[in-house]
Design an enzyme around this catalytic site. Structure first.
Site, PDB file in Angstrom:
ATOM      1  N   ASP A   5      -6.200  -7.661   1.219  1.00  0.00           N
ATOM      2  CA  ASP A   5      -6.341  -9.105   1.028  1.00  0.00           C
ATOM      3  C   ASP A   5      -7.148  -9.403  -0.236  1.00  0.00           C
ATOM      4  O   ASP A   5      -6.824 -10.315  -0.998  1.00  0.00           O
ATOM      5  CB  ASP A   5      -7.048  -9.733   2.238  1.00  0.00           C
ATOM      6  CG  ASP A   5      -6.294  -9.520   3.535  1.00  0.00           C
ATOM      7  OD1 ASP A   5      -5.062  -9.361   3.496  1.00  0.00           O
ATOM      8  OD2 ASP A   5      -6.952  -9.500   4.599  1.00  0.00           O
TER       9      ASP A   5
ATOM     10  N   ASN B 208       0.841  -1.183   0.000  1.00  0.00           N
ATOM     11  CA  ASN B 208       0.000   0.000   0.000  1.00  0.00           C
ATOM     12  C   ASN B 208       0.885   1.245   0.000  1.00  0.00           C
ATOM     13  O   ASN B 208       2.121   1.137   0.020  1.00  0.00           O
ATOM     14  CB  ASN B 208      -0.983  -0.006   1.173  1.00  0.00           C
ATOM     15  CG  ASN B 208      -0.299  -0.018   2.533  1.00  0.00           C
ATOM     16  OD1 ASN B 208       0.808   0.503   2.711  1.00  0.00           O
ATOM     17  ND2 ASN B 208      -0.961  -0.621   3.515  1.00  0.00           N
ATOM     18  N   ARG B 209       0.290   2.401  -0.054  1.00  0.00           N
ATOM     19  CA  ARG B 209       1.070   3.632  -0.157  1.00  0.00           C
ATOM     20  C   ARG B 209       2.062   3.767   1.009  1.00  0.00           C
ATOM     21  O   ARG B 209       3.240   4.063   0.797  1.00  0.00           O
ATOM     22  CB  ARG B 209       0.146   4.855  -0.169  1.00  0.00           C
ATOM     23  CG  ARG B 209       0.910   6.174  -0.249  1.00  0.00           C
ATOM     24  CD  ARG B 209       0.096   7.300   0.354  1.00  0.00           C
ATOM     25  NE  ARG B 209      -1.049   7.642  -0.469  1.00  0.00           N
ATOM     26  CZ  ARG B 209      -1.022   8.544  -1.439  1.00  0.00           C
ATOM     27  NH1 ARG B 209       0.084   9.215  -1.685  1.00  0.00           N
ATOM     28  NH2 ARG B 209      -2.105   8.801  -2.125  1.00  0.00           N
ATOM     29  N   PHE B 210       1.585   3.539   2.240  1.00  0.00           N
ATOM     30  CA  PHE B 210       2.448   3.687   3.409  1.00  0.00           C
ATOM     31  C   PHE B 210       3.635   2.734   3.339  1.00  0.00           C
ATOM     32  O   PHE B 210       4.785   3.111   3.607  1.00  0.00           O
ATOM     33  CB  PHE B 210       1.640   3.441   4.684  1.00  0.00           C
ATOM     34  CG  PHE B 210       2.484   3.352   5.924  1.00  0.00           C
ATOM     35  CD1 PHE B 210       3.037   4.498   6.474  1.00  0.00           C
ATOM     36  CD2 PHE B 210       2.725   2.129   6.523  1.00  0.00           C
ATOM     37  CE1 PHE B 210       3.827   4.428   7.619  1.00  0.00           C
ATOM     38  CE2 PHE B 210       3.511   2.041   7.664  1.00  0.00           C
ATOM     39  CZ  PHE B 210       4.062   3.197   8.209  1.00  0.00           C
ATOM     40  N   GLU B 211       3.382   1.480   2.966  1.00  0.00           N
ATOM     41  CA  GLU B 211       4.457   0.490   2.880  1.00  0.00           C
ATOM     42  C   GLU B 211       5.464   0.851   1.796  1.00  0.00           C
ATOM     43  O   GLU B 211       6.676   0.694   1.985  1.00  0.00           O
ATOM     44  CB  GLU B 211       3.860  -0.890   2.630  1.00  0.00           C
ATOM     45  CG  GLU B 211       3.048  -1.415   3.809  1.00  0.00           C
ATOM     46  CD  GLU B 211       2.022  -2.458   3.428  1.00  0.00           C
ATOM     47  OE1 GLU B 211       1.366  -2.995   4.342  1.00  0.00           O
ATOM     48  OE2 GLU B 211       1.854  -2.723   2.207  1.00  0.00           O
TER      49      GLU B 211
END
EC number: 2.7.1.167
Length: 488
Positions: free
Chosen positions: A272, A202-205
């Protein structure tokens, strides 16, 4: 995208190994009406408790909902949460055969308090890596299962299962056998996933792993290319929440996919659904771009549900139709409406129907429509055209032409479809739609509702929703005339 869905579900669905962190997600639904006298905190009065599969188990549930054969491999403790997971797996037709038990570790459990929105999350977990012996056991099991599957999903929630001692031998063996590996990553260092085919951060990761702020598409592209280099993956699919997704391939132009337009109720488990849909699509023969677009559509469906959930093939087919078919916009002809309702009914959705003039939209209308929508999954509104309003209300009505009334009503999220009818009653329209619930205002009695006999004859029901007292189009008109009356 309808063709892509058909391609995925027409043949034999793929067999997938899901390796990763298994979570028991628990939802406690209740109410908050008081503040504690012991401390300035709300008192949560607990009602329903609902456990669901989370983490790698939710990925497996999504794949199983698509019809895939799933091999779920992970580690659980010797505790009630582990037993709950086994029970949930059995109910959903998933095997618990490859759950490895470690009595020294708690099963990861996330408990959410909801009243009516999520208020608090309680986590019971450990992030300690598996010990060497247990890691070897998990890796050996995964390698033994690889000949029986078409591909692998690694669902890393940073709970200690997806360690190098597990991933390196599994990824190497999968690569030698030509089995694609798709990873949902949590590590800050993407070299940890070398050997994977695609990563879906995701964006944060992605920001954390690339050490850059992904403020625009150019930054996303630069970060994605760097992460591909670090992980040696063929592609990185960055999920960006309300900004959609970006598929980055080192030797190709990036694909930036706009967000699905559905209303977001809960983002829990959306990642998921993305990895399950993307992997299923790739293993079914779709290229990365088409698979990513299908995953984006699936994510748009699942965030419209409350809590950890899955998407069915029928729901995915309906969502693709809604995205791509112009005849499935909100304001439909009668024939278009029948086709749209048929799609939703095939997806198992409950159809609600109401009708009216809705001239000079006001708060009474809004609350009525919201209550009607709450009785099912889709609200269909039959709107009287101008001529029929004049016959019902007199020559001075309507104040607003039916095209403008339809446009205003279409802006309401509680209204799914609108069709304009010219008959004096909506009976013909009701017979075409065949709603599960026929709704009218509280000023009616069941005996006076047009279409009641027809709906109840095929097993539908009639519901009466009370109007907001003292509020009507007529009263608003009278108030305006009195307030702005000018003497000659």
């Amino acid at each position: 995208m309808i063709a892509a869905v058909d391609r995925c579900f027409q043949g034999q669905c793929p067999k997938v190994l899901v390796l990763g962190d298994i979570i028991c997600d628990v939802y406690l639904y209740g109410t908050v009406n008081r503040i504690s006298q012991e401390a300035p905190v709300p008192i949560f009065e607990c009602g329903e408790r609902r456990p669901v599969l989370g983490g790698a188990a939710n990925v497996a549930a999504n794949l199983q909902a698509f019809g895939c054969d799933v091999y779920l491999l992970g580690v659980v403790g010797a505790d009630p949460a582990a037993q709950e997971i086994r029970t949930l797996l059995e109910k959903q037709g998933l095997a618990a055969t490859w759950l490895v038990e470690d009595p020294l570790r708690p099963t990861t459990e996330k408990t959410r308090l909801v009243a009516p929105q999520q208020m608090l999350r309680l986590d019971r977990e450990t992030r300690q890596p598996l010990d060497a012996e247990l890691g070897e056991t998990v890796a050996d099991l995964a390698c033994a299962l690889l000949p029986h599957v078409d591909g692998v999903i690694c669902s890393d929630y940073h709970k200690g299962v997806c360690i190098s001692d597990v991933l390196e031998p599994v990824f190497a063996r999968a690569r030698d056998m030509g089995r694609p590996v798709v990873v949902d990553p949590k590590s800050r260092d993407f070299t940890h996933y070398r050997g994977a085919t695609v990563l879906t951060p995701n964006r944060f990761e992605a920001e954390r792993a690339s050490h850059r702020l992904l403020s625009d598409e150019a930054e996303v592209e630069a970060a994605g290319r760097w992460l591909c280099e670090q992980s040696q993956a063929e592609a990185v699919l960055v999920t960006r929440g309300p900004e959609g997704m970006s598929l980055i391939l080192p030797a190709q132009a990036p694909l930036h996919i706009p967000p699905n337009a559905r209303e977001v109720y809960d983002g829990t488990g959306a990642g998921d659904t993305v990895i399950a849909t993307f992997t299923m699509a790739v293993l079914s023969g779709l290229n990365f771009a088409d698979a990513a677009m299908l995953a984006n559509t699936a994510a748009g469906v699942v965030v419209g549900k409350v809590g950890t959930a899955v998407v069915t093939p029928a729901e995915l087919r309906v969502a693709c139709a809604l995205e791509t078919a112009p005849e499935l916009r909100k304001v439909l002809t009668r024939d278009e409406l029948v086709r749209a309702v048929q799609q939703h009914r095939q997806a198992g959705e409950r159809i609600v129907f109401t009708n009216g003039c809705f001239d000079l939209l006001h708060v009474g209308h809004m609350r009525y429509l919201q209550q009607a929508r709450a009785l099912g999954d889709r609200l269909v509104l039959g709107l009287n055209d101008d001529a029929s309003v004049r016959r019902l209300k007199g020559d001075k009505r309507p104040l607003i032409p039916h095209a403008e009334r339809a446009s205003v009503l279409a802006a309401l999220t509680c209204v799914d479809y609108i069709t304009i009818f010219s008959e004096d009653t909506p009976l013909e329209l009701i017979e075409c739609v065949r709603p599960d619930v026929l709704v009218k205002g509280g000023d009616y009695t069941p005996e006076t509702v047009v279409g009641r006999d027809e709906v109840e004859a095929y097993g539908g029901e009639v519901a009466l929703v009370p109007f907001v007292e003292g509020i009507s189009t007529t009263s608003i008109i009278d108030s305006v005339l009195q307030r702005y009356h000018r003497s000659p």
